[in-house]
Design a protein around this motif. Structure first.
Motif, short mmCIF file in Angstrom:
data_model
loop_
_atom_site.label_atom_id
_atom_site.label_comp_id
_atom_site.label_asym_id
_atom_site.label_seq_id
_atom_site.Cartn_x
_atom_site.Cartn_y
_atom_site.Cartn_z
N MET A 72 -0.32 -22.01 -27.05
CA MET A 72 -1.62 -21.55 -26.16
C MET A 72 -0.98 -22.03 -24.58
N ARG A 73 0.19 -22.57 -24.57
CA ARG A 73 0.96 -23.14 -23.17
C ARG A 73 1.48 -21.81 -22.64
N LEU A 74 2.01 -21.13 -23.64
CA LEU A 74 2.82 -19.83 -23.18
C LEU A 74 2.21 -18.58 -22.93
N GLN A 75 2.16 -18.20 -21.65
CA GLN A 75 1.84 -16.81 -21.47
C GLN A 75 3.02 -15.88 -20.67
N HIS A 76 3.82 -15.15 -21.70
CA HIS A 76 4.74 -14.48 -21.20
C HIS A 76 4.92 -13.17 -22.14
N PRO A 77 5.35 -12.04 -21.54
CA PRO A 77 5.59 -10.90 -22.32
C PRO A 77 6.57 -10.83 -23.35
N VAL A 100 2.77 -7.65 -33.82
CA VAL A 100 3.92 -7.06 -33.03
C VAL A 100 4.43 -5.96 -34.01
N GLU A 101 4.33 -4.67 -33.52
CA GLU A 101 4.88 -3.75 -34.27
C GLU A 101 6.16 -3.50 -33.99
N HIS A 112 21.68 2.02 -34.86
CA HIS A 112 22.37 2.35 -33.71
C HIS A 112 21.84 1.94 -32.40
N THR A 113 22.68 0.99 -31.73
CA THR A 113 22.13 0.48 -30.58
C THR A 113 23.57 0.76 -29.29
N THR A 114 23.02 0.91 -28.17
CA THR A 114 24.25 0.85 -27.26
C THR A 114 24.40 -0.28 -26.53
N ARG A 115 25.60 -0.67 -25.87
CA ARG A 115 25.63 -1.90 -25.15
C ARG A 115 24.58 -2.09 -24.17
N GLU A 116 24.32 -1.21 -23.51
CA GLU A 116 23.30 -1.33 -22.54
C GLU A 116 21.90 -1.76 -23.00
N GLN A 117 21.72 -1.12 -24.21
CA GLN A 117 20.33 -1.71 -24.84
C GLN A 117 20.36 -2.96 -25.30
N ARG A 118 21.32 -3.38 -25.76
CA ARG A 118 21.91 -5.03 -26.15
C ARG A 118 21.71 -5.81 -25.11
N VAL A 119 22.26 -5.52 -23.95
CA VAL A 119 22.23 -6.27 -22.85
C VAL A 119 20.94 -6.42 -22.32
N HIS A 120 20.13 -5.40 -22.34
CA HIS A 120 18.71 -5.32 -21.92
C HIS A 120 17.96 -6.33 -22.62
N VAL A 121 18.17 -6.33 -23.94
CA VAL A 121 17.52 -6.95 -24.79
C VAL A 121 17.99 -8.62 -24.63
N ALA A 122 19.25 -8.89 -24.44
CA ALA A 122 19.59 -10.31 -24.19
C ALA A 122 19.14 -10.87 -23.08
N GLN A 123 18.90 -9.82 -21.97
CA GLN A 123 18.15 -10.30 -20.70
C GLN A 123 16.87 -10.97 -20.89
N GLN A 124 16.02 -10.04 -21.60
CA GLN A 124 14.71 -10.30 -21.89
C GLN A 124 14.65 -11.50 -22.67
N ILE A 149 11.77 -7.06 -31.82
CA ILE A 149 11.87 -5.90 -30.92
C ILE A 149 10.86 -4.85 -31.33
N THR A 150 10.03 -4.71 -30.25
CA THR A 150 8.80 -3.67 -30.42
C THR A 150 9.17 -2.27 -30.37
N SER A 151 8.53 -1.49 -31.18
CA SER A 151 8.75 0.10 -31.37
C SER A 151 8.87 0.60 -30.04
N SER A 152 7.81 0.29 -29.26
CA SER A 152 7.47 0.97 -27.98
C SER A 152 8.11 0.33 -27.02
N GLY A 153 9.22 0.75 -26.29
CA GLY A 153 9.68 0.14 -25.19
C GLY A 153 11.15 -0.76 -25.44
N LYS A 154 11.36 -1.14 -26.90
CA LYS A 154 12.29 -1.83 -27.15
C LYS A 154 12.27 -3.36 -26.30
#
Length: 443
Positions: A72-77, A100-101, A112-124, A149-154
């Motif tokens: 309950m302390r945590l409010q973050h996407p 979480v779907e 199949h994932t690209t490096r850009e996608q993996r970096v995006h996930v790592a930053q999040q 990793i959500t289906s919509s928006g990764k």
């Protein structure tokens, strides 16, 4: 009266939409928990409760309430959201969370994932973990199966706070984690430390295969606890520094290439001016024209690079100031953590001293030896229950003697441990007596 234009709701239009949970779907769960997907108001939720064997046990009820309090302390996407805690028939008390779907990070990486996608996930993932740590929470079980990793928006969602802990919680302290991703110190200490999560995060980043920059960062994450990053913010700053250095190198290479082109044009032009017969040479003219075109393109690139380089200098200057501030903050943080470790050791020593006194008082009654010699509880001492509480009666006096040496939270932790020990002793005496015959327990 004509009611054809009267606005209103028709009950049939809401068929299947209920304020109660429906369509319960049990999910695989480990340990003492139960996981169920259920629908309310047409929306799916995840219900985390206790299985049938654990539902009536106070310790597991406290663990579930502790997990709810932390979440309950945590409010973050980037963190799974908690709706509330409810008594859900027929599951009992449950934490109600968003459903979480998507895929776990482990399954997502197998696709199949690209490096850009993996970096995006790592930053999040780093942003979400920084938010968790900013609220003095250590997750203590960061691993690919606890990262969705959500289906919509990764997008990232960190789940499962069953092993999470904070400094303010004085109960249910114990070493915990998943062996494959657990920091070495987690196996021997129950104190929550955000650096435990940084170790686990390093192993996760290494598995994401994002190149040398992130591999170097991951290597530092898994160093001994005092040598690894002291915070996620320090870790992110190091990544930014490495990326800025790489951009500076690229600008230098572009400038070197431009210098080589200018030198080539100068050499050809010199030859043409010294020997006029070559001016009519079509091949030389084509060479000059080609070099001039390349020079024009290179000039545009270098102008853009200059702008980038100026902005980089400004950014790096601010980054150096930030790193200096972070280093100073880390020194203060290490001092605070060192003090916390010392206080924790003092608490453990106080508990050990209290237990020693309680055990001595219990042993002095010889109650256990007396019960061992009985053939039937008919011959049990009439004051056996009073004798059974000999150790527990020492607790108030002991707590009063150490009251000025500890904080209120530490005193609560010490008293809880001593009373729990006394309860276990009393239960042992009762079970030992019950073997001799019917025993009437006096409260």
């Amino acid at each position: 009266m004509d009611t054809s234009s009267v606005s209103g709701y028709m009950e049939d239009a809401f068929e299947g939409v209920s304020s109660d949970f429906t369509q319960f779907e049990p999910l695989p769960a480990h340990g003492f928990n139960s996981l169920t997907r259920a629908k309310r108001y047409g929306r799916w939720y995840l219900l985390k409760g206790l299985n049938n064997e654990s539902r009536d046990k106070l310790m597991y009820q406290e663990m579930l309430r502790k997990e709810f309090d932390i979440m309950m302390r945590l409010q973050h996407p980037g963190v799974v959201q908690v709706v509330g805690m409810e008594n859900v028939e027929p599951l009992g008390q449950c934490i109600v969370m968003e459903w979480v779907e998507g895929l776990t990070l482990k399954d997502w990486l197998n696709g199949h994932t690209t490096r850009e996608q993996r970096v995006h996930v790592a930053q999040q993932l780093m942003d979400a973990l920084a938010h968790i740590h900013a609220h003095d929470v250590a997750h203590r079980d960061i691993k690919p199966s606890n990262i969705m990793i959500t289906s919509s928006g990764k997008n990232v969602k960190i789940i499962d706070f069953g092993l999470a802990d904070t400094d303010v919680h004085a109960i249910l302290k114990q070493p915990a984690g998943t062996q494959q991703y657990m920091a070495p110190e987690q196996a021997s200490t129950s104190l929550p430390d955000v650096r435990n999560d940084i170790y686990s995060l390093g192993l996760v980043l290494r598995a994401m295969d994002m190149g040398k920059e992130y591999d170097k960062v991951a290597e530092r994450c898994i160093l001994p606890i005092d040598e690894r990053y002291q915070s996620v913010e320090e870790m992110k700053a190091d990544i930014e520094r490495r990326q800025a250095h790489r951009r500076t190198v690229r600008i230098g290479l572009a400038a070197a290439a431009l210098a080589a082109l200018i030198a080539g044009i100068a050499i050809v032009s010199s030859r043409l001016s010294s020997k006029t017969q070559y001016v009519q040479d079509n091949k030389a003219r084509e060479q000059v024209d080609s070099l001039k075109n390349k020079l024009g393109q290179a000039t545009q690139q270098i102008e853009q690079s200059k702008l980038t380089q100026d902005s980089l200098r400004t950014h790096l200057g601010g980054l150096n100031d930030t790193i200096t501030q972070l280093n100073a903050a880390n020194v203060q943080l290490r001092d605070v953590q060192r003090e916390q470790e010392q206080r924790a050791q003092r608490v453990e020593a106080a508990i050990a001293d209290g237990l020693k006194r309680i055990d001595a008082a219990n042993a002095a009654t010889h109650l256990k030896e007396h019960i061992d010699t009985l053939s039937n509880t008919e011959y049990l001492w009439i004051d056996w229950h009073f004798q059974c509480l000999a150790g527990e009666r020492l607790i108030p006096e002991y707590m009063n003697s150490i009251r000025n040496k500890f904080t209120s939270n530490e005193l609560a932790q010490i008293e809880y441990a001593l009373k729990e020990h006394c309860n276990n002793y009393e239960n042992t005496i009762i079970k030992q007596s019950e073997k001799k015959g019917n025993l009437i327990v006096i409260d």
